[in-house]
Scaffold this motif. Structure first.
Motif: not given
Length: 470
Positions: A73-78, A68-70, A57-66
């Motif tokens: 975080s996961f709320s912005t990506y959702a 758009n660092p925000d 799960v954290m690697f999935m979050l890491g890919e999205m954070a790369c």
């Protein structure tokens, strides 16, 4: 006050320790003994499976954070990949969970202070710690980061000392302590003496304990090199968590028989005492105090940044997106302080267990947040499938199979709670909270649309020479 936004002033060492601070806490120091006593030596599997799910799960979050660092975080990506309703729901769920965690840590800190200073009431100690750490967060981002760095470093040092001590016992380096070798892995009815059920139930405990690993992605938005630092932080945190959790628990299992319920009630203290450290109980209480402070500090940070991001996206009042000259969302912190103070006041006045029950039940909300991360990652990959892939860009492992495995694992863990009388309340509390938050979004959208329509009508009447209605 100004709306200058957050400052990118955190260093890589801060990001890594902030994430570790949110993960390594009482779940490891206090919860591991009960899990071992229930599942036997197979508790190692619980920690490994739980750690693997969190890693995916954290690697999935890491890919999205790369991408758009925000701060959201996961709320912005959702929000970006699943829609406004998802971003709103994830953000407020996490904010609520963080509020409960902060208040719970304050109560636990007050209890430890009372043990050392009997003249200080628990409620006074809880309020003191709440105000102290809130002030650290409010002063500047760097002051928070430095405090968290050293708090987390003390926890890491404790675990490393424990692991070295355990290894020395296993290698027979203590003349007065015989080395148990590998006997405890198979003695007392074998490796899995109570079957698979307690092992899978243990996965729930492990995932709850690892809730907080997502803070690395929240903090990365305020670092000097967000895209590079978020990946470094997530990779290092996952490796260290697997080492500290799986490694230290493996040492416990090898050194202490799983049938030794007395020593497993406080396993780390027991092993230090076994090695001749007479003040182990007091020392571990100090470590727990530092652990609670660190977790509370980390969640204060992530809580305020989540509210800041929600405000920026129109999901919370605009005043919470305003920052101080040092880049601190001070209004968001003040709201947290006010609500935590109210919760603590009600808790201590009522002298009831309702708050403690609710606080412990919010652990399931972390898994709901992770489920949104998994689905958002799938949506991102699908919607960007025709884009050229940068060979240097970070990519999560084994897509989409890792998503499927992690999603079903989390759904299975949550679903299991519905059939276990001991955790049934947690399941329904999580479901009800999620439904209320989603309903809150649609209610807010309906009210916003009505207000916009009324404003449009007033504007039209004014343009036609008709006075606007009151």
């Amino acid at each position: 006050m100004q709306s200058n936004g957050l400052k990118q002033s955190l260093k890589q060492r801060h990001i890594t320790m902030i994430a570790l601070g949110g993960v390594i806490g009482a779940g490891l120091f206090m919860g591991s003994g009960a899990l071992i006593a229930s599942a036997g030596p197979a508790a190692i599997l619980s920690y490994f499976i739980g750690g693997l799910v969190v890693t995916l799960v954290m690697f999935m979050l890491g890919e999205m954070a790369c991408r758009n660092p925000d701060a959201g975080s996961f709320s912005t990506y959702a929000n970006t990949w699943l829609g406004d309703w998802a971003g709103f729901s994830v953000g407020w769920l996490y904010w609520f969970k963080s509020m409960m965690t902060i208040t719970l840590e304050a109560v636990l800190l007050g209890s430890i202070l009372h043990d050392f200073l009997p003249w200080l009431p628990i409620w006074a100690g809880a309020f003191l710690m709440l105000v102290t750490l809130m002030a650290s967060n409010a002063y500047s981002v760097r002051s928070f980061a430095e405090v968290e760095y050293w708090l987390a470093a003390m926890k890491v040092a404790t675990i490393l000392i424990f692991m070295l001590l355990g290894i020395s016992i296993l290698l027979g380096l203590h003349n007065d302590i015989p080395s148990p070798g590998l006997v405890n892995l198979t003695a007392h009815d074998g490796f899995m003496p109570n079957g698979l059920s307690p092992v899978m139930a243990g996965v729930i405990v492990v995932i709850f304990s690892l809730g907080g690993s997502e803070i690395a992605a929240v903090a990365a938005g305020e670092s000097e090199n967000p895209r590079q630092n978020v990946i470094r932080a997530i990779k290092s945190v996952i490796l260290r968590v697997m080492l500290f959790y799986v490694g230290s628990v493996s040492i416990l299992i090898l050194c202490l028989p799983w049938t030794d319920k007395a020593n497993l009630a406080s396993p780390y203290v027991s092993l230090f005492t076994l090695a001749g450290f007479g003040g182990a109980a007091v020392a571990m209480k100090l470590v727990l105090f530092v652990s609670f402070m660190s977790v509370m500090n980390s969640f204060m940070f992530s809580n305020s940044r989540m509210l800041f991001s929600l405000s920026q996206r129109g999901h919370a009042p605009k005043l919470f997106s305003r920052t101080s000259a040092k880049g601190v969302p001070i209004n968001a912190l003040l709201l947290s302080l006010s609500i935590c103070t109210m919760i603590l006041t009600v808790h201590f006045i009522s002298a009831g267990d309702l708050f403690m029950t609710l606080a412990k039940s919010t652990g399931s909300l972390v898994m709901v947040v992770w489920i949104f991360i998994i689905i958002a990652h799938v949506a991102m990959r699908w919607r960007t499938r025709h884009e050229a892939v940068d060979p240097k860009a970070f990519r999560a492992w084994l897509f989409p199979y890792a998503n499927i495995v992690a999603l079903f694992a989390l759904l299975a863990v949550i679903g299991t709670q519905a059939f276990d009388p001991a955790s049934r309340f947690q399941f329904w509390f999580t479901v009800l909270t999620l439904l209320l938050v989603v309903a809150g979004y649609f209610l807010m959208r309906q009210q916003t649309a009505a207000a916009a329509k009324e404003a449009e009508v007033k504007t039209g009447e004014t343009r036609n020479g008709v006075p606007g209605r009151n």
